[in-house]
Design an enzyme around this catalytic site. Structure first.
Site, PDB file in Angstrom:
ATOM      1  N   ASN A  44      41.456  32.910  41.677  1.00 23.21           N
ATOM      2  CA  ASN A  44      41.302  34.135  42.466  1.00 23.21           C
ATOM      3  C   ASN A  44      42.459  34.271  43.458  1.00 23.21           C
ATOM      4  O   ASN A  44      42.966  33.277  43.992  1.00 23.21           O
ATOM      5  CB  ASN A  44      39.929  34.234  43.135  1.00 23.21           C
ATOM      6  CG  ASN A  44      39.557  33.026  43.980  1.00 23.21           C
ATOM      7  OD1 ASN A  44      40.020  31.921  43.739  1.00 23.21           O
ATOM      8  ND2 ASN A  44      38.712  33.241  44.964  1.00 23.21           N
ATOM      9  N   GLU A  46      43.190  36.573  46.692  1.00 21.64           N
ATOM     10  CA  GLU A  46      42.642  37.547  47.627  1.00 21.64           C
ATOM     11  C   GLU A  46      43.748  38.293  48.354  1.00 21.64           C
ATOM     12  O   GLU A  46      44.937  37.973  48.211  1.00 21.64           O
ATOM     13  CB  GLU A  46      41.695  36.827  48.604  1.00 21.64           C
ATOM     14  CG  GLU A  46      40.501  36.235  47.854  1.00 21.64           C
ATOM     15  CD  GLU A  46      39.448  35.620  48.750  1.00 21.64           C
ATOM     16  OE1 GLU A  46      39.692  35.450  49.965  1.00 21.64           O
ATOM     17  OE2 GLU A  46      38.364  35.307  48.230  1.00 21.64           O
ATOM     18  N   CYS A  55      39.822  38.306  40.664  1.00 19.20           N
ATOM     19  CA  CYS A  55      39.034  37.133  40.275  1.00 19.20           C
ATOM     20  C   CYS A  55      39.853  36.185  39.404  1.00 19.20           C
ATOM     21  O   CYS A  55      40.832  36.590  38.747  1.00 19.20           O
ATOM     22  CB  CYS A  55      37.806  37.566  39.478  1.00 19.20           C
ATOM     23  SG  CYS A  55      36.486  38.260  40.478  1.00 19.20           S
ATOM     24  N   GLU A  57      38.987  34.917  36.565  1.00 16.96           N
ATOM     25  CA  GLU A  57      38.894  35.327  35.150  1.00 16.96           C
ATOM     26  C   GLU A  57      39.947  36.387  34.836  1.00 16.96           C
ATOM     27  O   GLU A  57      40.558  36.379  33.768  1.00 16.96           O
ATOM     28  CB  GLU A  57      37.507  35.902  34.845  1.00 16.96           C
ATOM     29  CG  GLU A  57      36.360  34.926  35.022  1.00 16.96           C
ATOM     30  CD  GLU A  57      35.763  34.935  36.435  1.00 16.96           C
ATOM     31  OE1 GLU A  57      36.517  35.055  37.416  1.00 16.96           O
ATOM     32  OE2 GLU A  57      34.537  34.801  36.528  1.00 16.96           O
ATOM     33  N   CYS A  88      31.355  37.485  37.698  1.00 18.41           N
ATOM     34  CA  CYS A  88      30.839  38.710  38.313  1.00 18.41           C
ATOM     35  C   CYS A  88      30.700  39.800  37.249  1.00 18.41           C
ATOM     36  O   CYS A  88      31.188  39.669  36.123  1.00 18.41           O
ATOM     37  CB  CYS A  88      31.772  39.164  39.442  1.00 18.41           C
ATOM     38  SG  CYS A  88      33.266  39.997  38.895  1.00 18.41           S
ATOM     39  N   CYS A  91      33.945  41.085  35.772  1.00 26.04           N
ATOM     40  CA  CYS A  91      34.591  40.110  34.876  1.00 26.04           C
ATOM     41  C   CYS A  91      33.849  39.963  33.560  1.00 26.04           C
ATOM     42  O   CYS A  91      34.460  39.681  32.531  1.00 26.04           O
ATOM     43  CB  CYS A  91      34.769  38.767  35.575  1.00 26.04           C
ATOM     44  SG  CYS A  91      36.138  38.832  36.750  1.00 26.04           S
TER      45      CYS A  91
HETATM   46  N1  THU Z   1      35.342  35.277  42.292  1.00 23.20           N
HETATM   47  C1  THU Z   1      35.992  34.932  41.134  1.00 23.20           C
HETATM   48  O1  THU Z   1      37.175  34.597  41.145  1.00 23.20           O
HETATM   49  N2  THU Z   1      35.290  34.978  39.978  1.00 23.20           N
HETATM   50  C2  THU Z   1      33.964  35.320  39.878  1.00 23.20           C
HETATM   51  O2  THU Z   1      33.428  35.401  38.780  1.00 23.20           O
HETATM   52  C3  THU Z   1      33.186  35.565  41.095  1.00 23.20           C
HETATM   53  C4  THU Z   1      33.970  35.701  42.357  1.00 23.20           C
HETATM   54  C5  THU Z   1      36.103  35.243  43.548  1.00 23.20           C
HETATM   55  C6  THU Z   1      36.378  36.582  44.151  1.00 23.20           C
HETATM   56  C7  THU Z   1      36.566  36.251  45.610  1.00 23.20           C
HETATM   57  O3  THU Z   1      37.939  35.907  45.809  1.00 23.20           O
HETATM   58  C8  THU Z   1      35.719  35.019  45.823  1.00 23.20           C
HETATM   59  O4  THU Z   1      35.383  34.530  44.538  1.00 23.20           O
HETATM   60  C9  THU Z   1      34.438  35.289  46.602  1.00 23.20           C
HETATM   61  O5  THU Z   1      33.736  36.315  46.044  1.00 23.20           O
END
Ligand code: THU
Length: 131
Positions: A44, A46, A55, A57, A88, A91
């Site tokens: 991920n 941000e 994310c 994925e 999520c 994703c």
């Molecule tokens: N996140 C992912 O990278 N993949 C997921 O399937 C769920 C959430 C990340 C997004 C964000 O940077 C952090 O987790 C908190 O939500």
């Protein structure tokens, strides 16, 4: 400990170590084994403008597609702070684009415990374009 998925877990953990999550403090790594046998990683990433974050994925899928691949055989997801996480909703839709009924979605923890899912169970009644 399932040996078969160790390489994928290692790769996802390597990406997780590079995750950029200064806002949520929730680092995630993903690794795909594609049809061609190659492994693609993502983490991920941000952003100070929160909705711009991506994310793990998404990153792994982008790396696979950039390399000319279109089929996910296995995708493994691992987080630093939680035993196991599920992809999520967005994703799940992204995975579906490059998955088929045999694609395995693996929720892993850092100790090598795995849960296995298929996309039709995680995203039933998915959107399809009209004919
Ligand atoms: N996140 C992912 O990278 N993949 C997921 O399937 C769920 C959430 C990340 C997004 C964000 O940077 C952090 O987790 C908190 O939500």
């Amino acid at each position: 400990m399932m040996k078969k998925y160790q390489e994928l877990l290692k790769s996802a953990e390597n990406a997780l170590a590079n995750a950029y999550a200064p806002y949520s403090q929730f680092k995630v790594g993903a690794a795909i084994r594609a049809q061609n046998g190659k492994i693609y990683q993502g983490c991920n990433v941000e952003n100070v403008s929160y909705p711009c974050g991506t994310c793990a994925e998404s990153g792994a899928i982008a790396a696979m597609v950039a390399d000319g691949e279109k089929k996910i055989r296995e995708i493994l997801i691992v987080a630093e702070k939680k035993a196991k996480i599920m992809p999520c909703g967005a994703c799940r839709q992204r995975i579906k684009e490059f998955a088929d009924e045999k694609t395995v979605i693996i929720s892993a923890d850092v100790n090598g415990n795995f849960d296995f899912y298929r996309i039709m169970d995680l995203l039933p009644c998915a959107f399809e374009e009209l004919e």
